[in-house]
Write a protein that holds these residues in place. Sequence first.
Motif, PDB file in Angstrom:
ATOM      1  N   THR A 130       0.819  -1.226   0.000  1.00  0.00           N
ATOM      2  CA  THR A 130       0.000   0.000   0.000  1.00  0.00           C
ATOM      3  C   THR A 130       0.855   1.279   0.000  1.00  0.00           C
ATOM      4  O   THR A 130       0.335   2.364  -0.258  1.00  0.00           O
ATOM      5  N   LEU A 131       2.141   1.138   0.316  1.00  0.00           N
ATOM      6  CA  LEU A 131       3.012   2.329   0.336  1.00  0.00           C
ATOM      7  C   LEU A 131       3.578   2.658  -1.046  1.00  0.00           C
ATOM      8  O   LEU A 131       4.196   3.710  -1.227  1.00  0.00           O
ATOM      9  N   ILE A 132       3.401   1.758  -1.999  1.00  0.00           N
ATOM     10  CA  ILE A 132       4.146   1.852  -3.262  1.00  0.00           C
ATOM     11  C   ILE A 132       3.239   2.139  -4.457  1.00  0.00           C
ATOM     12  O   ILE A 132       2.156   1.555  -4.574  1.00  0.00           O
ATOM     13  N   ARG A 133       3.702   3.031  -5.341  1.00  0.00           N
ATOM     14  CA  ARG A 133       3.067   3.193  -6.661  1.00  0.00           C
ATOM     15  C   ARG A 133       4.110   2.910  -7.731  1.00  0.00           C
ATOM     16  O   ARG A 133       5.281   3.238  -7.563  1.00  0.00           O
ATOM     17  N   ARG A 134       3.654   2.307  -8.813  1.00  0.00           N
ATOM     18  CA  ARG A 134       4.595   1.894  -9.861  1.00  0.00           C
ATOM     19  C   ARG A 134       4.382   2.715 -11.141  1.00  0.00           C
ATOM     20  O   ARG A 134       4.487   2.195 -12.235  1.00  0.00           O
ATOM     21  N   ASP A 135       4.075   3.974 -10.994  1.00  0.00           N
ATOM     22  CA  ASP A 135       3.716   4.823 -12.147  1.00  0.00           C
ATOM     23  C   ASP A 135       4.766   5.875 -12.478  1.00  0.00           C
ATOM     24  O   ASP A 135       4.493   6.789 -13.270  1.00  0.00           O
ATOM     25  N   GLY A 136       5.934   5.808 -11.844  1.00  0.00           N
ATOM     26  CA  GLY A 136       6.995   6.758 -12.163  1.00  0.00           C
ATOM     27  C   GLY A 136       6.825   8.113 -11.469  1.00  0.00           C
ATOM     28  O   GLY A 136       6.016   8.259 -10.540  1.00  0.00           O
ATOM     29  N   TYR A 137       7.616   9.090 -11.930  1.00  0.00           N
ATOM     30  CA  TYR A 137       7.498  10.465 -11.428  1.00  0.00           C
ATOM     31  C   TYR A 137       7.842  11.406 -12.576  1.00  0.00           C
ATOM     32  O   TYR A 137       8.290  10.953 -13.642  1.00  0.00           O
ATOM     33  N   ARG A 138       7.602  12.704 -12.364  1.00  0.00           N
ATOM     34  CA  ARG A 138       7.822  13.664 -13.462  1.00  0.00           C
ATOM     35  C   ARG A 138       8.862  14.723 -13.093  1.00  0.00           C
ATOM     36  O   ARG A 138       8.926  15.142 -11.936  1.00  0.00           O
ATOM     37  N   ILE A 139       9.614  15.145 -14.115  1.00  0.00           N
ATOM     38  CA  ILE A 139      10.400  16.380 -13.987  1.00  0.00           C
ATOM     39  C   ILE A 139       9.686  17.401 -14.858  1.00  0.00           C
ATOM     40  O   ILE A 139       9.535  17.193 -16.072  1.00  0.00           O
ATOM     41  N   ALA A 179      -4.120  19.014 -10.735  1.00  0.00           N
ATOM     42  CA  ALA A 179      -3.835  19.859  -9.568  1.00  0.00           C
ATOM     43  C   ALA A 179      -3.006  21.085  -9.943  1.00  0.00           C
ATOM     44  O   ALA A 179      -2.975  22.064  -9.185  1.00  0.00           O
ATOM     45  N   LEU A 180      -2.325  21.051 -11.082  1.00  0.00           N
ATOM     46  CA  LEU A 180      -1.473  22.189 -11.469  1.00  0.00           C
ATOM     47  C   LEU A 180      -2.339  23.396 -11.809  1.00  0.00           C
ATOM     48  O   LEU A 180      -3.216  23.315 -12.673  1.00  0.00           O
ATOM     49  N   ARG A 181      -2.064  24.525 -11.144  1.00  0.00           N
ATOM     50  CA  ARG A 181      -2.930  25.694 -11.311  1.00  0.00           C
ATOM     51  C   ARG A 181      -2.536  26.562 -12.481  1.00  0.00           C
ATOM     52  O   ARG A 181      -3.244  27.486 -12.843  1.00  0.00           O
ATOM     53  N   GLN A 182      -1.343  26.317 -13.026  1.00  0.00           N
ATOM     54  CA  GLN A 182      -0.951  27.107 -14.197  1.00  0.00           C
ATOM     55  C   GLN A 182      -0.222  26.200 -15.180  1.00  0.00           C
ATOM     56  O   GLN A 182       0.384  25.201 -14.787  1.00  0.00           O
ATOM     57  N   PRO A 183      -0.300  26.523 -16.473  1.00  0.00           N
ATOM     58  CA  PRO A 183       0.346  25.653 -17.455  1.00  0.00           C
ATOM     59  C   PRO A 183       1.866  25.717 -17.341  1.00  0.00           C
ATOM     60  O   PRO A 183       2.432  26.786 -17.101  1.00  0.00           O
ATOM     61  N   LEU A 184       2.495  24.552 -17.489  1.00  0.00           N
ATOM     62  CA  LEU A 184       3.956  24.505 -17.552  1.00  0.00           C
ATOM     63  C   LEU A 184       4.340  24.137 -18.979  1.00  0.00           C
ATOM     64  O   LEU A 184       3.496  23.722 -19.772  1.00  0.00           O
ATOM     65  N   VAL A 185       5.608  24.263 -19.305  1.00  0.00           N
ATOM     66  CA  VAL A 185       6.037  24.018 -20.679  1.00  0.00           C
ATOM     67  C   VAL A 185       5.889  22.533 -21.039  1.00  0.00           C
ATOM     68  O   VAL A 185       5.525  22.176 -22.155  1.00  0.00           O
ATOM     69  N   GLY A 186       6.165  21.668 -20.076  1.00  0.00           N
ATOM     70  CA  GLY A 186       6.064  20.236 -20.335  1.00  0.00           C
ATOM     71  C   GLY A 186       6.789  19.458 -19.246  1.00  0.00           C
ATOM     72  O   GLY A 186       7.271  20.045 -18.270  1.00  0.00           O
ATOM     73  N   ALA A 187       6.844  18.143 -19.430  1.00  0.00           N
ATOM     74  CA  ALA A 187       7.494  17.304 -18.411  1.00  0.00           C
ATOM     75  C   ALA A 187       8.114  16.080 -19.065  1.00  0.00           C
ATOM     76  O   ALA A 187       7.676  15.635 -20.129  1.00  0.00           O
ATOM     77  N   ILE A 188       9.133  15.557 -18.393  1.00  0.00           N
ATOM     78  CA  ILE A 188       9.633  14.223 -18.712  1.00  0.00           C
ATOM     79  C   ILE A 188       9.024  13.298 -17.669  1.00  0.00           C
ATOM     80  O   ILE A 188       9.181  13.524 -16.466  1.00  0.00           O
TER      81      ILE A 188
END
Length: 415
Positions: A130-139, A179-188
């Motif tokens: 229950t502590l783990i997610r296997r979906d990666g993360y973003r920069i 949840a992001l309140r403003q647009p960002l350029v993008g993510a990896i």
Amino acid sequence: MKNVVVLGAGMVGTGTALALQARGFSVVLVDRSAPGSETSYGNAGVIQGEACEPYSLPRDIKTLCRIAFKDDNSVDWDVAGLWRSAPSLVSYWRHSAPNYHRTLGAQYSTLARRATHDHARWIAASGAETLIRRDGYRIAFRDGAAFELQTRQAERLRDLYGIEFEREESATLAAAEPALRQPLVGAIHWRDAWTCSDPGALVRAYSALFEKQGGELLKVELLGFEPSAIGWKLRSSEGTFDTEHVVVALGPWAPQALAPLGYKVEMVRKRGYHLHFDYPTDESVPRLNLPLLDAAFGAIYSPMRAGLRIATGADLSATSNCQPRQLRRAEAAARELLDIGEPIEKSPWTGVRPCMPDMMPVVGAAPRHRGLWFNFGHGHQGFTLGPTTGELLADAMSKGSAHTISSLAPSRLFN
Ligand SMILES: Cc1cc2nc3c(=O)[nH]c(=O)nc-3n(C[C@H](O)[C@H](O)[C@H](O)COP(=O)(O)OP(=O)(O)OC[C@H]3O[C@@H](n4cnc5c(N)ncnc54)[C@H](O)[C@@H]3O)c2cc1C
């Protein structure tokens, strides 16, 4: 059955204790605090299966000028701290040369690529699913040029090591993270990483498994240790005890524990901070899905059980700061993007990434003493690599071999 005392119950020591136990060693795991209370508690909780090259020092003039003028939030420093670390920083700088750094990747990637696999066994056995997610993360990027540069870097890593990532343009990112309140350029979006919603609890789950399987957890302060007739005599706050083998897995405290035995360990001490913030309780307000590294501010926002954890980059100052500049800037940056509430704790947590100047952990037999073994210096990725270097060390110890992987060998540091 050989007796081993593992010193330090962070992710590295606990991973090592489990791996030794699985090979039939009788193991005592020693820590002055509860398992996973220090660095292995305070990190960003990312099991970085994608981190195939270790964390190098920036060498381009533009970034160095920004750091010098304190304009880059990923690094802070003071003169006393730089002076204290000067020899190790010079060595770190030399090892960060692009050619050398790339050759390190060949060995480091073999660790990173098996890290999630090595965690998986203990996650399942300890019931920590229950502590783990296997979906990666973003920069995530606020600046187009930085996004392009990171995309080229991600492509290079994909081509060399087979890591999976997705380049997400502004609209894709906004849809994935409402949840992001403003647009960002993008993510990896790094796909090969796993994330943990309570890093300290994961270490506690692993250590509970270790105990359930017959291991002994001893809560004492280590005061010192020296060779004895049967192997090693350990002095602790609760008296002395003997053992055949000792594993030093004391993370940032390894240098001071080893100094009396004549091992001078040069370590770059990269302090980091975190603070949790309340999430809105209103269900209609979306929360961040996955940890998001805000590249422009060198800070990561990790959704945790305790709240939104904002964790900072490296502070090379001599002492910790109770109002760290990096955290204040990161909080302001996070508030631009996310609907977060008040800080949960009164003051930030702080801890030190135990970084070796050549960026490789120290894993294997001590060069000058029988029955003494090292497993420390995991820098930015000890939460990821603890179970993996634990496996490598336990393999070496059960075969009676001094080495694991050549670039991890302790003998490289001491002549
Ligand atoms: C802000 C921040 C974010 C990070 N994010 C990540 C991340 O997302 N992913 C990742 O992989 N890594 C991350 N890291 C790095 C990672 O946290 C460390 O590399 C890792 O926790 C080191 O583990 P360890 O077991 O070596 O040390 P520790 O967890 O510090 O364990 C050492 C143990 O030794 C014990 N000890 C020390 N002295 C004594 C003594 N005298 N007697 C008894 N016990 C003693 C301590 O109590 C402690 O429990 C991050 C680090 C920081 C600071």
